[in-house]
Design an enzyme around this catalytic site. Structure first.
Site, mmCIF file in Angstrom:
data_model
loop_
_atom_site.group_PDB
_atom_site.id
_atom_site.type_symbol
_atom_site.label_atom_id
_atom_site.label_comp_id
_atom_site.label_asym_id
_atom_site.label_seq_id
_atom_site.Cartn_x
_atom_site.Cartn_y
_atom_site.Cartn_z
ATOM 1 N N HIS A 62 0.819 -1.206 0.000
ATOM 2 C CA HIS A 62 0.000 0.000 0.000
ATOM 3 C C HIS A 62 0.854 1.258 0.000
ATOM 4 C CE1 HIS A 62 -2.926 -2.749 2.380
ATOM 5 N NE2 HIS A 62 -3.109 -2.898 1.080
ATOM 6 N N LYS A 72 6.329 6.304 7.457
ATOM 7 C CA LYS A 72 5.837 5.334 8.438
ATOM 8 C C LYS A 72 6.978 4.859 9.324
ATOM 9 C CE LYS A 72 2.196 3.173 5.681
ATOM 10 N NZ LYS A 72 1.694 1.932 5.086
ATOM 11 N N TYR A 132 1.934 1.224 13.707
ATOM 12 C CA TYR A 132 2.775 2.133 12.929
ATOM 13 C C TYR A 132 2.276 3.561 13.049
ATOM 14 C CZ TYR A 132 -0.760 1.067 9.318
ATOM 15 O OH TYR A 132 -1.929 0.871 8.640
ATOM 16 N N ASP A 168 -6.634 -6.339 -1.868
ATOM 17 C CA ASP A 168 -5.212 -6.558 -2.117
ATOM 18 C C ASP A 168 -4.977 -7.557 -3.249
ATOM 19 O OD1 ASP A 168 -4.600 -4.727 -0.165
ATOM 20 O OD2 ASP A 168 -3.804 -6.186 1.264
#
Length: 191
Positions: A62, A72, A132, A168
């Site tokens: 992603h 991130k 995250y 996905d």
């Protein structure tokens, strides 16, 4: 806390240094001054938690498109994952290359992934919890992804038949997104 640059420009491995005693251990997860010394300090605007119940689950790859791209910092609070990141920055010397790191609840490692990367992970154990931080709010209108088994990137995932979300499983290939040839010699893993 140890901070080390990875092979892909802008990516850093961060390892906590736990202090143990008879009760267990204590470790810092974030140190603004130390991270600033490495140019890694950001204004973190959101922290996310992902739980996967089964080993062999892949989430990703992603990303968010500019101007909503995000940095991130990823860590595992329960279980173990293979964390994967792909450089999508056209002006980068590592454009089209990918890297990976095993993150576990016991190895105290985190990975800092700058803007301009696609990100995903595969669970190596049942009952994985991943947290995250990001420096930009999730913006659905700017989200994108690359299919996990892309033939150009040839990521070495630890599973051949992963558990995937429907979304996905239908993500586009690198070539569709980036318009580069599957034979481009810059693709592949970076040490």
């Amino acid at each position: 806390m140890l901070i080390q640059p990875c092979a892909l420009s802008g990516v850093y491995e961060i390892t906590g240094t736990p202090h143990h005693d008879h009760r267990g251990y204590f470790t810092r997860l974030y140190d603004r001054q130390l991270w600033s010394d490495y140019g890694l300090d950001r204004t973190w605007v959101q922290e996310n938690r992902s739980y996967s119940s089964r080993k062999g689950t892949i989430r990703g790859l992603h990303f968010q498109r500019p101007p909503c791209a995000e940095t991130k910092v990823v860590r595992v609070s329960r279980g173990a994952i293979l964390d994967v990141f792909v450089d999508m920055r056209r002006d980068s010397p590592s454009f089209g290359q990918w890297g990976s790191i095993e993150l576990t609840e016991d190895n105290h490692k985190m990975i800092y992934i700058p803007r301009g990367f696609a990100h995903g992970f595969c669970t190596l154990t049942d009952h994985c919890e991943v947290t995250y931080k990001v420096d930009h709010r999730y913006t659905p209108s700017h989200e994108g992804g690359i299919v996990w088994n892309d033939e150009t990137l040839r990521i070495d995932w630890p599973v051949s038949a992963p558990i995937l979300s429907d979304r996905d499983a239908r993500l586009p290939a690198w070539k569709e997104l980036m318009g580069t040839s599957a034979n481009d010699e810059t693709k592949g893993r970076s040490g």
